[in-house]
Enzyme design. Structure first.
Site, PDB file in Angstrom:
ATOM      1  N   ILE A 220       0.820  -1.217   0.000  1.00 14.03           N
ATOM      2  CA  ILE A 220       0.000   0.000   0.000  1.00 14.03           C
ATOM      3  C   ILE A 220       0.847   1.258   0.000  1.00 14.03           C
ATOM      4  O   ILE A 220       0.310   2.360  -0.074  1.00 14.03           O
ATOM      5  CB  ILE A 220      -0.991   0.028   1.193  1.00 14.03           C
ATOM      6  CG1 ILE A 220      -0.257  -0.208   2.513  1.00 14.03           C
ATOM      7  CG2 ILE A 220      -2.118  -0.956   1.006  1.00 14.03           C
ATOM      8  CD1 ILE A 220      -1.173  -0.113   3.739  1.00 14.03           C
ATOM      9  N   LYS A 222       5.202   2.964  -0.434  1.00 12.17           N
ATOM     10  CA  LYS A 222       6.653   2.853  -0.358  1.00 12.17           C
ATOM     11  C   LYS A 222       7.163   4.106   0.336  1.00 12.17           C
ATOM     12  O   LYS A 222       6.675   5.202   0.067  1.00 12.17           O
ATOM     13  CB  LYS A 222       7.244   2.766  -1.764  1.00 12.17           C
ATOM     14  CG  LYS A 222       7.251   1.368  -2.331  1.00 12.17           C
ATOM     15  CD  LYS A 222       8.192   1.338  -3.517  1.00 12.17           C
ATOM     16  CE  LYS A 222       8.550  -0.029  -3.955  1.00 12.17           C
ATOM     17  NZ  LYS A 222       7.618  -0.893  -4.514  1.00 12.17           N
ATOM     18  N   ASP A 342       9.203  14.960  12.151  1.00 11.24           N
ATOM     19  CA  ASP A 342       8.919  14.783  10.713  1.00 11.24           C
ATOM     20  C   ASP A 342       7.413  14.839  10.479  1.00 11.24           C
ATOM     21  O   ASP A 342       6.855  14.028   9.736  1.00 11.24           O
ATOM     22  CB  ASP A 342       9.506  13.461  10.210  1.00 11.24           C
ATOM     23  CG  ASP A 342       9.539  13.392   8.688  1.00 11.24           C
ATOM     24  OD1 ASP A 342       9.445  14.458   8.043  1.00 11.24           O
ATOM     25  OD2 ASP A 342       9.651  12.281   8.134  1.00 11.24           O
TER      26      ASP A 342
END
Ligand SMILES: *[C@@H]1O[C@H](CO)[C@@H](O)[C@H](O)[C@H]1NC(C)=O
Length: 512
Positions: A220, A222, A342
């Protein structure tokens, strides 16, 4: 000379083939053999077969064993030198023969110095007839073929293993039964753990067992570190992040952060299991978590616009998740403050009820409040350049001070809010999805390009005037601006944002 040689070889081949065929069909009638297995007790210790009689003496672990059995014809493979009839020097002395009760003989205990005739197991008298000769020649060839076929199968198996489609077997079911009762769902398991255990999730051996019984379904996504798969476990969906073996440190770090005590929160991605499995060739590094079919907030906003209510739910839940992450809870069952480092729309997932779950904690840092230190040496600039706070871009951030990282998270949260709010459908107007700074920097901006825009020109994403006409949009615009101050310390805290948005949701009569 050469021509002559070829003819001879051809003739030989023909002859061998004929003999082989003859050999296969030579003994067609039923054959009676002595038999030592338990099933033969009823038939008077004898058995009938269309194949061969076999006697074997083994000497394993200091114990001598005598076996006499029937071997059916279809088991006599490869022809000429069946596996069933092979001896192993020093371990196993085997003899196959083709006359009634020919396996009545007593074989010697295998020793390293066997008579060659006996080991091979051809004719009972040990002489070499034409058929035996053929077998000697054809046997190794067939063995070679079989080995080749096995090699091909093994290769295919590895290929399949590589695409992770195989069902991983349970390896150590030693004491899992305590936790792994068949009818338990993952939610039950995790609930059990968080009420009885440390609040950091499942015990490691349960994690391993869960991970190894997941059946992967489809890829689903990468990411920077590897692939994300949807997997099935006991009828439910889970997400499996598979790290490449080069990324062992990232895998370990993310698993470590997720297993921080008391991290579980409805707006933080629910962690289920970490597993590293060395299969000899490569190490599989898995991180198993809840699965959310809407995918990331980035995907969600690209696909759908949101109502005012939807916008507030997304924004409030994201703030709740971040506030919980940032918050330090004191006490033995406490939790350290954690900064994400992040945060972006691609690292936030959207749950079924259209609220957010913060994910991808691989770059997070934890605050050790007793020593006022950060648990790993934070490297300068990690994360996604587009979402980097001005102080990160110009390297003025004070990395000894944990709060600096929280402030950088808030700046990124402001950008995420801008992405959400643009997609808000108020009075029939909404804008297309765009990444922050889409109009100011190229698609994969460098740090330098970002620094010019964000630090030097002090530009921020555009907050359109028409947002002023709707209370919810006006509040969102105000929050964003207060997330984007150049001075990190001046920005709002996650808790402050959460409170402001809670009030807004009450005002707008939204049930959350
Ligand atoms: C093998 O079977 C035959 C016929 O039943 C019997 O006479 C002979 O004693 C058996 N041999 C052994 C070693 O059991």
């Amino acid at each position: 000379m050469q021509c002559n040689g070829n003819i001879t070889i051809m003739a030989k081949k023909q002859m061998l083939l004929t003999l082989l065929v003859l050999g296969l069909f030579r003994r067609y009638d039923a054959l009676w053999c002595n038999c030592t297995t338990a099933q033969c007790q009823k038939t008077g210790s004898q058995c009938e077969t269309d194949g061969a009689c076999m006697a074997s003496t083994s000497f394993i672990d200091g114990q001598e064993q005598h076996i006499r059995i029937c071997i059916t014809r279809d088991k006599l493979v490869p022809p000429g030198q069946p596996f069933y009839c092979l001896s192993a020097e020093g371990l196993l002395n085997t003899h196959c023969c083709y006359t009634n009760y020919c396996n009545s003989l007593d074989l010697k205990v295998p020793s390293v110095t066997l008579r060659p005739g006996l080991g091979g197991g051809f004719g009972p008298d040990g002489t070499w007839g034409p058929v035996e000769l053929v077998a000697v020649v054809a046997g190794p060839v067939c063995l070679l073929c079989v080995l080749l076929i096995m090699a091909v199968f093994l290769f295919q198996y590895h290929q399949r293993a590589y695409s992770h489609r195989q069902r991983l077997e349970v390896e150590d079911p030693s004491c899992d039964h305590l936790y792994m009762a068949k009818d338990k769902t993952l939610q039950d398991l995790i609930y059990d753990m968080s009420t009885s255990g440390s609040g950091s999730g499942l015990p490691l051996f349960v994690q391993r067992t869960v991970a190894r019984t997941i059946v992967l379904q489809e890829i689903i996504g990468k990411g920077r570190f590897g692939e994300v798969w949807r997997g099935r476990w006991r009828g439910g969906d889970v997400a499996v992040k598979i790290f490449s073996s080069r990324e062992e440190r990232s895998w370990f770090r993310e698993a470590e952060i997720y297993q921080t005590v008391m991290l579980r929160h409805e707006n933080i991605l629910g962690f289920i299991a970490a597993d590293n499995k060395d299969n000899g060739t490569w190490t599989q590094l898995w991180l198993v978590s809840d699965y959310h079919e809407y995918g990331s907030l980035f995907d969600y906003l690209n696909r759908y616009s949101v109502t005012i209510e939807g916008m507030i739910k997304l924004a409030l839940s994201a703030a709740s998740g971040l506030a919980h992450l940032h918050m330090e809870i004191l006490g033995t069952q406490g939790k350290p403050g954690i900064a994400h480092r992040d945060l972006k729309s691609k690292n936030i997932l959207v749950k079924k009820n259209s609220t957010c779950a913060i994910a991808d904690l691989g770059l997070a840092v934890r605050h050790e409040s007793t020593t006022d230190t950060i648990d790993i040496a934070p490297n300068q600039r990690v994360g996604t350049k587009r979402y980097m706070a001005p102080e990160v871009l110009d390297e003025s951030i004070n990395m000894r001070h944990f709060d600096s990282f929280k402030c950088a998270d808030i700046y990124a949260l402001g950008l995420v809010y801008w992405e959400i709010t643009r997609r808000c459908n108020a009075g029939g107007i909404h804008e297309e999805y765009q990444l922050p700074y889409y109009d100011l920097v190229p698609s994969d901006p460098s740090i330098e390009e970002m620094r010019k825009v964000v630090c030097d020109q002090k530009l921020r994403p555009n907050v359109p005037n028409w947002w002023q006409s709707y209370e919810a949009l006006r509040v969102m615009g105000k929050i964003m601006r207060e997330c984007w101050y150049a001075n990190g310390a001046a920005r709002l805290t996650a808790l402050r944002i959460k409170k402001t948005l809670s009030q807004l949701s009450v005002q707008e009569d939204i049930k959350v």
